[in-house]
Design a protein around this motif. Structure first.
Motif, PDB file in Angstrom:
ATOM      1  N   ALA A 465       1.613  -9.245 -23.661  1.00  0.00           N
ATOM      2  CA  ALA A 465       0.657  -8.161 -23.872  1.00  0.00           C
ATOM      3  C   ALA A 465       0.177  -7.604 -22.530  1.00  0.00           C
ATOM      4  CB  ALA A 465      -0.529  -8.662 -24.693  1.00  0.00           C
ATOM      5  N   GLU A 466      -0.087  -8.489 -21.592  1.00  0.00           N
ATOM      6  CA  GLU A 466      -0.525  -8.034 -20.261  1.00  0.00           C
ATOM      7  C   GLU A 466       0.573  -7.249 -19.563  1.00  0.00           C
ATOM      8  OE1 GLU A 466      -1.683 -11.621 -18.312  1.00  0.00           O
ATOM      9  OE2 GLU A 466      -3.650 -11.742 -19.326  1.00  0.00           O
ATOM     10  N   ALA A 467       1.818  -7.698 -19.715  1.00  0.00           N
ATOM     11  CA  ALA A 467       2.935  -7.008 -19.062  1.00  0.00           C
ATOM     12  C   ALA A 467       3.122  -5.598 -19.615  1.00  0.00           C
ATOM     13  CB  ALA A 467       4.224  -7.815 -19.238  1.00  0.00           C
ATOM     14  N   PHE A 468       2.866  -5.423 -20.901  1.00  0.00           N
ATOM     15  CA  PHE A 468       3.012  -4.104 -21.522  1.00  0.00           C
ATOM     16  C   PHE A 468       1.725  -3.293 -21.486  1.00  0.00           C
ATOM     17  CE2 PHE A 468       6.648  -6.242 -23.637  1.00  0.00           C
ATOM     18  CZ  PHE A 468       7.634  -5.322 -23.324  1.00  0.00           C
ATOM     19  N   GLY A 469       0.655  -3.912 -20.996  1.00  0.00           N
ATOM     20  CA  GLY A 469      -0.616  -3.198 -20.904  1.00  0.00           C
ATOM     21  C   GLY A 469      -1.233  -2.882 -22.247  1.00  0.00           C
ATOM     22  N   VAL A 470      -1.043  -3.787 -23.229  1.00  0.00           N
ATOM     23  CA  VAL A 470      -1.602  -3.583 -24.571  1.00  0.00           C
ATOM     24  C   VAL A 470      -2.285  -4.873 -25.014  1.00  0.00           C
ATOM     25  CG1 VAL A 470       0.156  -1.893 -25.202  1.00  0.00           C
ATOM     26  CG2 VAL A 470       0.537  -4.316 -25.725  1.00  0.00           C
ATOM     27  N   GLY A 471      -2.993  -4.815 -26.140  1.00  0.00           N
ATOM     28  CA  GLY A 471      -3.521  -6.025 -26.742  1.00  0.00           C
ATOM     29  C   GLY A 471      -2.448  -6.749 -27.531  1.00  0.00           C
ATOM     30  N   VAL A 472      -2.684  -8.009 -27.838  1.00  0.00           N
ATOM     31  CA  VAL A 472      -1.687  -8.791 -28.577  1.00  0.00           C
ATOM     32  C   VAL A 472      -1.367  -8.137 -29.918  1.00  0.00           C
ATOM     33  CG1 VAL A 472      -1.250 -11.000 -29.721  1.00  0.00           C
ATOM     34  CG2 VAL A 472      -2.288 -10.968 -27.453  1.00  0.00           C
ATOM     35  N   ASN A 473      -2.377  -7.549 -30.554  1.00  0.00           N
ATOM     36  CA  ASN A 473      -2.142  -6.915 -31.863  1.00  0.00           C
ATOM     37  C   ASN A 473      -1.289  -5.659 -31.767  1.00  0.00           C
ATOM     38  OD1 ASN A 473      -3.575  -8.734 -33.579  1.00  0.00           O
ATOM     39  ND2 ASN A 473      -5.501  -7.883 -32.820  1.00  0.00           N
ATOM     40  N   HIS A 497     -10.062 -16.635 -34.076  1.00  0.00           N
ATOM     41  CA  HIS A 497     -11.003 -16.554 -32.962  1.00  0.00           C
ATOM     42  C   HIS A 497     -10.514 -15.573 -31.902  1.00  0.00           C
ATOM     43  CE1 HIS A 497     -13.058 -17.590 -29.237  1.00  0.00           C
ATOM     44  NE2 HIS A 497     -11.902 -17.981 -28.734  1.00  0.00           N
ATOM     45  N   LEU A 498      -9.207 -15.547 -31.674  1.00  0.00           N
ATOM     46  CA  LEU A 498      -8.618 -14.639 -30.673  1.00  0.00           C
ATOM     47  C   LEU A 498      -8.483 -13.206 -31.192  1.00  0.00           C
ATOM     48  CD1 LEU A 498      -5.863 -17.011 -29.268  1.00  0.00           C
ATOM     49  CD2 LEU A 498      -7.933 -16.254 -28.070  1.00  0.00           C
ATOM     50  N   GLY A 499      -8.822 -13.004 -32.456  1.00  0.00           N
ATOM     51  CA  GLY A 499      -8.760 -11.657 -33.011  1.00  0.00           C
ATOM     52  C   GLY A 499      -7.378 -11.230 -33.449  1.00  0.00           C
ATOM     53  N   ILE A 500      -6.457 -12.196 -33.615  1.00  0.00           N
ATOM     54  CA  ILE A 500      -5.097 -11.868 -34.054  1.00  0.00           C
ATOM     55  C   ILE A 500      -5.140 -11.404 -35.505  1.00  0.00           C
ATOM     56  CG2 ILE A 500      -2.740 -12.687 -34.298  1.00  0.00           C
ATOM     57  CD1 ILE A 500      -3.759 -12.702 -31.431  1.00  0.00           C
ATOM     58  N   LYS A 501      -4.480 -10.287 -35.785  1.00  0.00           N
ATOM     59  CA  LYS A 501      -4.502  -9.714 -37.128  1.00  0.00           C
ATOM     60  C   LYS A 501      -3.111  -9.678 -37.748  1.00  0.00           C
ATOM     61  CE  LYS A 501      -8.635  -6.886 -36.357  1.00  0.00           C
ATOM     62  NZ  LYS A 501      -9.254  -5.554 -36.513  1.00  0.00           N
ATOM     63  N   ASP A 502      -3.097  -9.361 -39.035  1.00  0.00           N
ATOM     64  CA  ASP A 502      -1.864  -9.128 -39.783  1.00  0.00           C
ATOM     65  C   ASP A 502      -0.974 -10.372 -39.836  1.00  0.00           C
ATOM     66  OD1 ASP A 502      -0.275  -7.534 -41.364  1.00  0.00           O
ATOM     67  OD2 ASP A 502       0.901  -6.769 -39.693  1.00  0.00           O
ATOM     68  N   ILE A 503      -1.586 -11.538 -40.014  1.00  0.00           N
ATOM     69  CA  ILE A 503      -0.834 -12.784 -40.158  1.00  0.00           C
ATOM     70  C   ILE A 503      -0.414 -12.941 -41.613  1.00  0.00           C
ATOM     71  CG2 ILE A 503      -0.972 -15.301 -39.998  1.00  0.00           C
ATOM     72  CD1 ILE A 503      -3.151 -14.886 -37.829  1.00  0.00           C
ATOM     73  N   ARG A 504       0.848 -13.309 -41.814  1.00  0.00           N
ATOM     74  CA  ARG A 504       1.323 -13.641 -43.150  1.00  0.00           C
ATOM     75  C   ARG A 504       1.348 -15.150 -43.283  1.00  0.00           C
ATOM     76  NH1 ARG A 504       3.271  -8.535 -42.533  1.00  0.00           N
ATOM     77  NH2 ARG A 504       3.725  -7.360 -44.442  1.00  0.00           N
ATOM     78  N   LEU A 505       0.717 -15.659 -44.348  1.00  0.00           N
ATOM     79  CA  LEU A 505       0.509 -17.097 -44.503  1.00  0.00           C
ATOM     80  C   LEU A 505       1.061 -17.564 -45.843  1.00  0.00           C
ATOM     81  CD1 LEU A 505      -0.872 -19.691 -43.373  1.00  0.00           C
ATOM     82  CD2 LEU A 505      -2.931 -18.984 -44.602  1.00  0.00           C
ATOM     83  N   LEU A 521     -11.496 -12.623 -44.857  1.00  0.00           N
ATOM     84  CA  LEU A 521     -10.343 -12.733 -43.958  1.00  0.00           C
ATOM     85  C   LEU A 521      -9.461 -11.494 -44.038  1.00  0.00           C
ATOM     86  CD1 LEU A 521      -9.328 -16.461 -44.582  1.00  0.00           C
ATOM     87  CD2 LEU A 521     -10.671 -15.530 -42.695  1.00  0.00           C
ATOM     88  N   VAL A 522      -9.291 -10.978 -45.238  1.00  0.00           N
ATOM     89  CA  VAL A 522      -8.483  -9.765 -45.405  1.00  0.00           C
ATOM     90  C   VAL A 522      -9.157  -8.574 -44.731  1.00  0.00           C
ATOM     91  CG1 VAL A 522      -7.616  -8.107 -47.108  1.00  0.00           C
ATOM     92  CG2 VAL A 522      -7.393 -10.566 -47.539  1.00  0.00           C
ATOM     93  N   ASP A 523     -10.455  -8.423 -44.956  1.00  0.00           N
ATOM     94  CA  ASP A 523     -11.182  -7.271 -44.423  1.00  0.00           C
ATOM     95  C   ASP A 523     -11.256  -7.291 -42.897  1.00  0.00           C
ATOM     96  OD1 ASP A 523     -11.599  -6.431 -46.999  1.00  0.00           O
ATOM     97  OD2 ASP A 523     -13.663  -7.165 -47.120  1.00  0.00           O
ATOM     98  N   ASN A 524     -11.419  -8.483 -42.307  1.00  0.00           N
ATOM     99  CA  ASN A 524     -11.637  -8.579 -40.873  1.00  0.00           C
ATOM    100  C   ASN A 524     -10.373  -8.843 -40.068  1.00  0.00           C
ATOM    101  OD1 ASN A 524     -14.764  -8.581 -40.289  1.00  0.00           O
ATOM    102  ND2 ASN A 524     -14.476  -9.740 -42.184  1.00  0.00           N
ATOM    103  N   PHE A 525      -9.379  -9.499 -40.708  1.00  0.00           N
ATOM    104  CA  PHE A 525      -8.192  -9.892 -39.955  1.00  0.00           C
ATOM    105  C   PHE A 525      -6.887  -9.440 -40.614  1.00  0.00           C
ATOM    106  CE2 PHE A 525     -11.527 -13.052 -39.137  1.00  0.00           C
ATOM    107  CZ  PHE A 525     -11.626 -12.940 -37.751  1.00  0.00           C
ATOM    108  N   ASP A 526      -6.971  -8.773 -41.736  1.00  0.00           N
ATOM    109  CA  ASP A 526      -5.784  -8.313 -42.456  1.00  0.00           C
ATOM    110  C   ASP A 526      -4.811  -9.456 -42.722  1.00  0.00           C
ATOM    111  OD1 ASP A 526      -4.339  -6.407 -43.799  1.00  0.00           O
ATOM    112  OD2 ASP A 526      -3.194  -5.771 -42.041  1.00  0.00           O
ATOM    113  N   ILE A 527      -5.348 -10.649 -42.939  1.00  0.00           N
ATOM    114  CA  ILE A 527      -4.492 -11.781 -43.279  1.00  0.00           C
ATOM    115  C   ILE A 527      -3.985 -11.594 -44.701  1.00  0.00           C
ATOM    116  CG2 ILE A 527      -6.328 -13.280 -44.200  1.00  0.00           C
ATOM    117  CD1 ILE A 527      -4.966 -15.592 -42.681  1.00  0.00           C
TER     118      ILE A 527
END
Length: 547
Positions: A465-473, A497-505, A521-527
């Motif tokens: 993410a740092e190399a591409f100049g974007v956030g992890v999401n 905690h790290l704010g990672i979104k759109d996880i499929r579980l 979890l869906v509303d805040n993290f799109d899990i």
């Protein structure tokens, strides 16, 4: 009995007569009672912290006690009873020190006042009276968050225990263990408070994984890409399963020159990538998977079997005499070895026939920790910019026995040829030996390591993410995770905690999560849960050009 802490929870609700894992009602009651004991010690430790009192013995006991209650670790009622009774001694000594320093110990907390009964049956009755740790007078959503946080705490304890064995500790981790356990008795904590504690659990787990990473790499070096044989060769043999690298190291040292080959099983596979372990010539290969055929594999293995971190479920009589356990792991059918002395394991391996033939089962590559992957980061970044790599998938987590886990195999096999799959933990054994080829010399399937090595995967994502100049999401990265037990809960909370979104579980959602908490979890993290088919999820992630 009621237990819903793992993915095997009966009917998606909870085990009420006997655990699907094989845990008996007696063991379940004793684990509940052990947690009750830990709550009392934690409450005293919190009071002690206010007057500057800390206690390394109490810290280690609470960490080890939490670890003991993780799924598949301890099935031995007598062993659990001994731990509960020892807790009374730890609690008494801690209380005396805290009160001598002027600390005020909670007088109305039943877990502080608890004294264990004298015999096993009475202890079981005490455990049944305590029941599951949740406060049943509270709102069901608070109970769900309490369970989520405490199950995550069990994962933290497992990682912290591994780090402690290698001499790496952090007082803030133990302080949080005490804080969270003591919070279970605090009636003034409400929904938002428990949301905060659940996310703090993820924050602390990130620190624990960092600590364990430093412990493992400090002792054994950073993993390097390594080819591991999947067959076997003629020789005596010991099979090591679990996660504990120190046990493996000591076993390798004690079997040097004895004509015994050491094989890994399950989550021990990534150990082959550590320079200080792979230097042993009798550290030979990998045998079997993690879940799908475990009992059959153990039936057929012609040597001794050492279980570290996790116990086998319901061992068969045909090989029970060949199973040994270490550390927190205990089973009434297995021999427990103490203090790093593996003579009993070695003697049994020498008695057994071992392998008498040679089989070429192919090989797999391990050792793609953060150092190995980031060393070729410029190549990876250029491949993304050129369009040679379209997307990254992190497909990993726990394996398990429930139907539906073929989804993860399908997902990896159907992932387009211009995508890269990072994997870690025992979930990879659904596809770890599949040949996906390369992109510009970079393997399409990169084994980052054990579940313990999730820190490496996070560092890789952050660096890209740092190399591409974007956030992890904003990275072309999707996380497709499987869960089974409490270490997976801890890692998921870290990602949140790290704010990672759109996880499929998947393959199913935790039984202890209520619809209202899931909606948060869906509303805040799109899990979201995994879909009915891997192909449909790939299309949703990549668009119509998924193929």
């Amino acid at each position: 009995m009621f237990c819903n802490q793992c993915e095997q929870a009966s009917k998606g609700v909870g085990c009420t007569t006997v655990g699907v894992c094989g845990k008996t009602p007696e063991v379940a009651a004793l684990q509940d009672l052990l947690l009750h004991q830990l709550k009392g010690i934690a409450a005293i430790a919190v009071a002690g912290a206010k007057v500057g009192v800390t206690d390394d013995v109490a810290d280690e006991y609470v960490t080890g006690g939490l670890f003991t209650t993780v799924t598949n670790v301890d099935f031995d009622a007598e062993h659990l009873a001994g731990l509960i009774r020892r807790g009374a001694e730890v609690k008494s000594a801690l209380r005396a020190n805290v009160e001598a320093a002027g600390g005020v110990v909670p007088a109305d907390d039943p877990s502080v006042a608890f004294e264990p009964a004298g015999d096993l049956a009475a202890l079981v009755a005490q455990g049944e009276a305590v029941g599951i740790f949740s406060d049943h007078d509270r709102d069901e959503n608070i109970q769900a968050l309490q369970q989520t946080a405490v199950y995550g705490l069990k994962g933290i304890a497992a990682y912290a225990d591994h780090a402690r064995v290698l001499g790496h500790t952090d007082p803030s981790i133990y302080a949080f263990e005490h804080e969270l356990l003591a919070a279970l008795s605090d009636k003034d904590l409400y929904l938002d408070d428990w949301v905060g504690l659940a996310l703090k659990t993820g924050e602390v787990n990130l620190r624990v994984m960092e600590l364990l990473d430093a412990a493992n790499t400090g002792a054994y070096g950073h993993p390097v890409p390594t080819s591991v044989p999947l067959g076997h060769r003629p020789n005596k043999a010991i099979l090591v399963s679990g996660h504990d690298l120190k046990d493996l190291q000591e076993l390798l040292e004690q079997t040097e020159g004895l004509g015994i080959d050491i094989y890994t099983h399950g989550e021990m596979l990534p150990a082959h990538g550590y320079p200080e372990l792979k230097k042993h010539s009798h550290f030979y290969g990998h045998y079997g998977t993690a879940w799908q055929n475990q009992r059959k594999e153990f039936d057929e293995f012609p040597g001794a079997i050492l279980m570290t971190t996790n116990c086998i479920q319901n061992p068969r009589d045909t090989y029970a005499d060949n199973i040994f356990t270490t550390g927190r792991v205990a089973h009434p059918s297995a021999v427990h070895v103490e203090n790093g002395d593996f003579k009993a394991v070695i003697d049994r391996a020498l008695e057994l026939p071992g392998f008498t033939d040679e089989v070429d089962g192919g090989s797999v590559m391990v050792g793609f920790g953060r150092n190995a992957v980031l060393s070729v980061a410029p190549t990876v970044i250029e491949a993304v910019k050129n369009g040679d790599i379209r997307h990254f998938f992190l497909v990993g987590g726990c394996d398990g026995a429930k139907p539906g886990r073929s989804y993860y195999t399908d997902f990896v096999d159907e992932a387009p040829a211009d995508t890269v799959v990072l994997t870690l933990a025992c979930g990879k054994f659904r596809f770890f030996d599949h040949q996906l080829g390369e992109i510009g010399g970079i393997p399409r399937l990169l084994d980052v390591g054990q579940c313990n090595d999730a820190y490496s995967a996070i560092k890789i994502a952050v660096a890209l993410a740092e190399a591409f100049g974007v956030g992890v999401n904003e990275l072309p990265l999707s996380m497709i995770l499987s869960w089974y037990e409490q270490k997976a809960v801890a890692i998921l909370l870290t990602l949140l905690h790290l704010g990672i979104k759109d996880i499929r579980l998947g393959p199913t959602l935790p039984a202890f999560i209520t619809p209202a908490v899931l909606q948060v979890l869906v509303d805040n993290f799109d899990i979201k849960p995994i879909g009915e088919s891997a192909g449909a999820d790939l299309e949703a992630i990549l668009g119509e050009s998924a193929a």
